[in-house]
Design a protein around this motif. Sequence first.
Motif, mmCIF file in Angstrom:
data_model
loop_
_atom_site.group_PDB
_atom_site.id
_atom_site.type_symbol
_atom_site.label_atom_id
_atom_site.label_comp_id
_atom_site.label_asym_id
_atom_site.label_seq_id
_atom_site.Cartn_x
_atom_site.Cartn_y
_atom_site.Cartn_z
ATOM 1 N N TYR A 27 -35.865 -2.362 40.805
ATOM 2 C CA TYR A 27 -35.622 -3.727 40.327
ATOM 3 C C TYR A 27 -36.881 -4.584 40.483
ATOM 4 O O TYR A 27 -37.212 -5.380 39.602
ATOM 5 C CB TYR A 27 -34.443 -4.314 41.097
ATOM 6 N N SER A 28 -37.604 -4.398 41.578
ATOM 7 C CA SER A 28 -38.838 -5.157 41.821
ATOM 8 C C SER A 28 -39.885 -4.908 40.747
ATOM 9 O O SER A 28 -40.724 -5.772 40.478
ATOM 10 C CB SER A 28 -39.429 -4.788 43.188
ATOM 11 N N LEU A 29 -39.842 -3.734 40.142
ATOM 12 C CA LEU A 29 -40.809 -3.385 39.093
ATOM 13 C C LEU A 29 -40.468 -3.987 37.740
ATOM 14 O O LEU A 29 -41.276 -3.929 36.814
ATOM 15 C CB LEU A 29 -40.904 -1.863 38.968
ATOM 16 N N LEU A 30 -39.271 -4.558 37.598
ATOM 17 C CA LEU A 30 -38.826 -5.115 36.325
ATOM 18 C C LEU A 30 -39.315 -6.538 36.090
ATOM 19 O O LEU A 30 -38.971 -7.149 35.080
ATOM 20 C CB LEU A 30 -37.292 -5.087 36.232
ATOM 21 N N ASP A 31 -40.073 -7.066 37.026
ATOM 22 C CA ASP A 31 -40.590 -8.433 36.944
ATOM 23 C C ASP A 31 -39.473 -9.474 36.850
ATOM 24 O O ASP A 31 -39.496 -10.339 35.981
ATOM 25 C CB ASP A 31 -41.559 -8.568 35.755
ATOM 26 N N PRO A 32 -38.496 -9.399 37.786
ATOM 27 C CA PRO A 32 -37.434 -10.399 37.770
ATOM 28 C C PRO A 32 -37.929 -11.725 38.336
ATOM 29 O O PRO A 32 -39.006 -11.791 38.929
ATOM 30 C CB PRO A 32 -36.370 -9.791 38.685
ATOM 31 N N SER A 33 -37.128 -12.751 38.181
ATOM 32 C CA SER A 33 -37.444 -14.045 38.791
ATOM 33 C C SER A 33 -37.530 -13.854 40.304
ATOM 34 O O SER A 33 -36.610 -13.299 40.913
ATOM 35 C CB SER A 33 -36.331 -15.041 38.464
ATOM 36 N N PRO A 34 -38.616 -14.300 40.928
ATOM 37 C CA PRO A 34 -38.732 -14.150 42.385
ATOM 38 C C PRO A 34 -37.582 -14.816 43.143
ATOM 39 O O PRO A 34 -37.089 -14.269 44.132
ATOM 40 C CB PRO A 34 -40.072 -14.808 42.723
ATOM 41 N N THR A 35 -37.127 -15.959 42.679
ATOM 42 C CA THR A 35 -36.031 -16.655 43.356
ATOM 43 C C THR A 35 -34.733 -15.864 43.239
ATOM 44 O O THR A 35 -34.025 -15.664 44.230
ATOM 45 C CB THR A 35 -35.844 -18.069 42.771
ATOM 46 N N VAL A 36 -34.430 -15.397 42.055
ATOM 47 C CA VAL A 36 -33.205 -14.613 41.843
ATOM 48 C C VAL A 36 -33.278 -13.313 42.639
ATOM 49 O O VAL A 36 -32.294 -12.908 43.273
ATOM 50 C CB VAL A 36 -32.983 -14.340 40.343
ATOM 51 N N ALA A 37 -34.424 -12.672 42.646
ATOM 52 C CA ALA A 37 -34.586 -11.418 43.404
ATOM 53 C C ALA A 37 -34.377 -11.668 44.890
ATOM 54 O O ALA A 37 -33.665 -10.907 45.553
ATOM 55 C CB ALA A 37 -35.963 -10.824 43.153
ATOM 56 N N ARG A 38 -34.979 -12.737 45.413
ATOM 57 C CA ARG A 38 -34.800 -13.059 46.837
ATOM 58 C C ARG A 38 -33.335 -13.293 47.171
ATOM 59 O O ARG A 38 -32.862 -12.877 48.225
ATOM 60 C CB ARG A 38 -35.623 -14.296 47.208
ATOM 61 N N ILE A 39 -32.625 -13.942 46.280
ATOM 62 C CA ILE A 39 -31.191 -14.177 46.499
ATOM 63 C C ILE A 39 -30.454 -12.842 46.559
ATOM 64 O O ILE A 39 -29.610 -12.629 47.431
ATOM 65 C CB ILE A 39 -30.614 -15.107 45.408
#
Length: 154
Positions: free
Chosen positions: A91-103
Motif C-alpha cells: 500500500y505504501s508503494l501506491l503513493d496514497p495520501s500520507p494522512t489517510v495512510a497514517r490513519i
Amino acid sequence: RAAPSPRMMENTVFMSFTFYSTILILKMYIIAIITGQVRLRKKAFANPEDALRNGGLQYYREDPDVERCRRRAHHNDMENIFPFLFLGAVYSLLDPSPTVARIHFFIFCVGRIIHTIAYLLQLKAPTRSVAYSVAQLPCFSMALQILLATTPYW
C-alpha cells in the motif's frame, strides 16, 4: 549491511508504515516475554528439560493462563500482523495520501494493542472482538486499494 535507499526514506507513507510496524513487532516481543514470565510464575513448561530445571517433570504441562498468552494472543497477532506487514508495505508503494495512510496504520496499531490488552486482562466482551473488527477495517481498505491498483496487470 546496505544503507537505506534515500528515496525510500523520503517516502513519508513508508516511514509511517515502518514506525507502526515496529511498534507492532515490539508488542509481539512483549507478549513473548509475558508468556515466559507467566510460565515461570505458573510453573508450566513446554519442554521436559525446562520443567526438570525448574522443579521436576510434574511442571511439564499446559496451563490456561500460559495458553491465553501463547496460543491465543500471540497466535492471533501472527494471523493479523503478518498480513498487515505485507498489505501496508505494498500500500505504501501506491503513493496514497500520507494522512489517510497514517490513519490506516494508526487504527490497525491501536486496535491490535487494545485487542492484546483485552486478551491478557480478560476484559469483558465485546471489547476484544470490537478491537479486532476495527483493526481489520484498514486492512480491508488497503487490500481493496491494492487490488484496484493492480487489476490492470491481471
